[in-house]
Design a protein around this motif. Sequence first.
Motif, PDB file in Angstrom:
ATOM      1  N   ALA A 112       0.834  -1.213   0.000  1.00 34.28           N
ATOM      2  CA  ALA A 112       0.000   0.000   0.000  1.00 34.28           C
ATOM      3  C   ALA A 112       0.864   1.255   0.000  1.00 34.28           C
ATOM      4  CB  ALA A 112      -0.892  -0.002   1.237  1.00 34.28           C
ATOM      5  N   LYS A 113       0.356   2.284  -0.671  1.00 32.66           N
ATOM      6  CA  LYS A 113       0.990   3.601  -0.571  1.00 32.66           C
ATOM      7  C   LYS A 113       0.344   4.303   0.615  1.00 32.66           C
ATOM      8  CE  LYS A 113       2.313   4.483  -5.324  1.00 32.66           C
ATOM      9  NZ  LYS A 113       2.018   5.220  -6.552  1.00 32.66           N
ATOM     10  N   VAL A 114       1.172   4.688   1.569  1.00 31.70           N
ATOM     11  CA  VAL A 114       0.634   5.236   2.820  1.00 31.70           C
ATOM     12  C   VAL A 114       1.098   6.685   3.001  1.00 31.70           C
ATOM     13  CG1 VAL A 114       0.473   4.931   5.320  1.00 31.70           C
ATOM     14  CG2 VAL A 114       0.688   2.920   3.830  1.00 31.70           C
ATOM     15  N   SER A 146       2.513  20.960  -4.227  1.00 25.15           N
ATOM     16  CA  SER A 146       2.056  22.038  -5.120  1.00 25.15           C
ATOM     17  C   SER A 146       1.248  21.463  -6.288  1.00 25.15           C
ATOM     18  CB  SER A 146       3.246  22.843  -5.646  1.00 25.15           C
ATOM     19  OG  SER A 146       4.027  22.032  -6.497  1.00 25.15           O
ATOM     20  N   ASP A 147       1.372  20.163  -6.502  1.00 27.30           N
ATOM     21  CA  ASP A 147       0.604  19.497  -7.559  1.00 27.30           C
ATOM     22  C   ASP A 147      -0.742  19.078  -6.943  1.00 27.30           C
ATOM     23  OD1 ASP A 147      -0.084  18.307  -9.887  1.00 27.30           O
ATOM     24  OD2 ASP A 147       1.227  16.560  -9.671  1.00 27.30           O
ATOM     25  N   CYS A 148      -1.785  19.824  -7.266  1.00 25.75           N
ATOM     26  CA  CYS A 148      -3.048  19.678  -6.511  1.00 25.75           C
ATOM     27  C   CYS A 148      -4.203  19.098  -7.314  1.00 25.75           C
ATOM     28  CB  CYS A 148      -3.490  21.047  -5.999  1.00 25.75           C
ATOM     29  SG  CYS A 148      -2.333  21.760  -4.860  1.00 25.75           S
ATOM     30  N   ALA A 155      -4.643  10.909  -4.126  1.00 25.19           N
ATOM     31  CA  ALA A 155      -5.536  10.054  -4.928  1.00 25.19           C
ATOM     32  C   ALA A 155      -4.894   8.697  -5.212  1.00 25.19           C
ATOM     33  CB  ALA A 155      -5.886  10.748  -6.238  1.00 25.19           C
ATOM     34  N   GLU A 156      -3.567   8.646  -5.141  1.00 27.99           N
ATOM     35  CA  GLU A 156      -2.858   7.376  -5.407  1.00 27.99           C
ATOM     36  C   GLU A 156      -2.652   6.565  -4.134  1.00 27.99           C
ATOM     37  OE1 GLU A 156       0.934   8.171  -7.174  1.00 27.99           O
ATOM     38  OE2 GLU A 156       0.076   9.761  -8.407  1.00 27.99           O
ATOM     39  N   ASN A 163     -12.190   9.982  -4.053  1.00 29.84           N
ATOM     40  CA  ASN A 163     -10.850  10.028  -4.658  1.00 29.84           C
ATOM     41  C   ASN A 163      -9.742   9.959  -3.611  1.00 29.84           C
ATOM     42  OD1 ASN A 163     -11.511  10.304  -7.423  1.00 29.84           O
ATOM     43  ND2 ASN A 163     -12.259  12.363  -6.935  1.00 29.84           N
ATOM     44  N   LEU A 164     -10.129  10.067  -2.356  1.00 27.44           N
ATOM     45  CA  LEU A 164      -9.125  10.084  -1.285  1.00 27.44           C
ATOM     46  C   LEU A 164      -8.986   8.695  -0.666  1.00 27.44           C
ATOM     47  CD1 LEU A 164     -10.102  13.523   0.226  1.00 27.44           C
ATOM     48  CD2 LEU A 164      -7.963  12.946  -0.901  1.00 27.44           C
TER      49      LEU A 164
END
Length: 380
Positions: A37-39, A111-113, A134-135, A198-199
């Motif tokens: 998992a990405k945590v 900053s990438d939103c 989101a990932e 998406n979260l």
Amino acid sequence: MNVVLKECKQYDVDAIAIKVIEALSQLQFDFSKLYNAKVAIKPNLLTSASPESAVVTHPAIFKAIVRIVKQYGGVPILVESPAVQSLQRVMKKTGYDAIVTEEDILVADTSDCMIIHNENAHHFKRFEVPKILAECDLLINLPKFKTHALTHITCAVKNLFGTIHGMKKSQWHIKAKSKDEFAQMLLDLYQAYITDTNLPKTIVNIVDAITIMEGDGPGPSGKPAFLGVIGASYNAIAIDYALSQLTGFAIENIPTITMGFKRGLCSTPEKIEIIKDAGISLRYKAIPPKDAGSTKILAIPIINKLLKNIMIAKPVPDALKCTLCYQCKQICPVKAISNSTDGKVPHYDYSVCIRCYCCMEICPESAISLSKPLLQRILK
Ligand code: SF4
Ligand code: SF4
């Protein structure tokens, strides 16, 4: 709805990891979810301050969480965005940079939103948060328990506000001026976090309350105080409530908690089950932040102009401490602060100031304090 409070007396990574694993087990957390998992891990890195000052989530807690995530096969990602200073500068001073290097952790570009939505918001339906969320499969919200001039305390609910990129945070003080409006906005954001698909589907809150901050927090003006507790819950309002009770704060002074209950974002206090280690009781009566006075009038433009200087505390810089670094000027959302006219402190225009106290929060020299509003001085 459960809250777990574990006794933990020192910032020792191994000891903390044991307590966090116990707490998560008591919350029936499924550790297999961590595999591959990405945590996202969101500590409180408000500004560059030493971990001992209690301004930031202690790096030992962050390290313990990173180790747990990796131990169960997950990929930890640091997600944080200080308002004025660069994340690199804050990480260096707080000791996070060494952990990031040693543990080879990805640091998110906040900053990438992306936009998240809350269709049931009280007022604010859209927020910009880091796209990387989101990932992610899981979000570990990792706040520090501190006092706060505007919201009385800052903990799990307020910590999510830190995901809004840099100076964009201070703009929210213009949209939500009074204490109550600001609290409703924080709850709108929290509700977006727990409902927007998406979260990450799972958000768990783990709170650093080994050393808390009391007095004029949440910046360097507050004072560290030992509590010896790590808290955990799936519900941000419930953990904020449990720790506020433990430290003797009056719940009616904390709008994110009272309004959170009213909005049904947390079950009522009698339905919150607090599972705590035997040694934990009302062990410390923390010093609350100074009462800023009622900020409700800030929502009424004409009265606001007439009465705010006598009803609401104003931030006043101290010439003996100020180094003219102008970080306060940088963060002020309404440009109420300009260059010094006396060569000692910046110039404050109190007719423009909206009493958000961001300047106080960010001042690295603890040079800004609240002056008691005239009305409070007369009535006392
Ligand atoms: S009041 Fe604080 S933040 Fe503002 S210029 Fe002085 S030292 Fe810097
Ligand atoms: S002067 Fe300070 S309290 Fe007033 S609006 Fe600016 S940052 Fe907020």
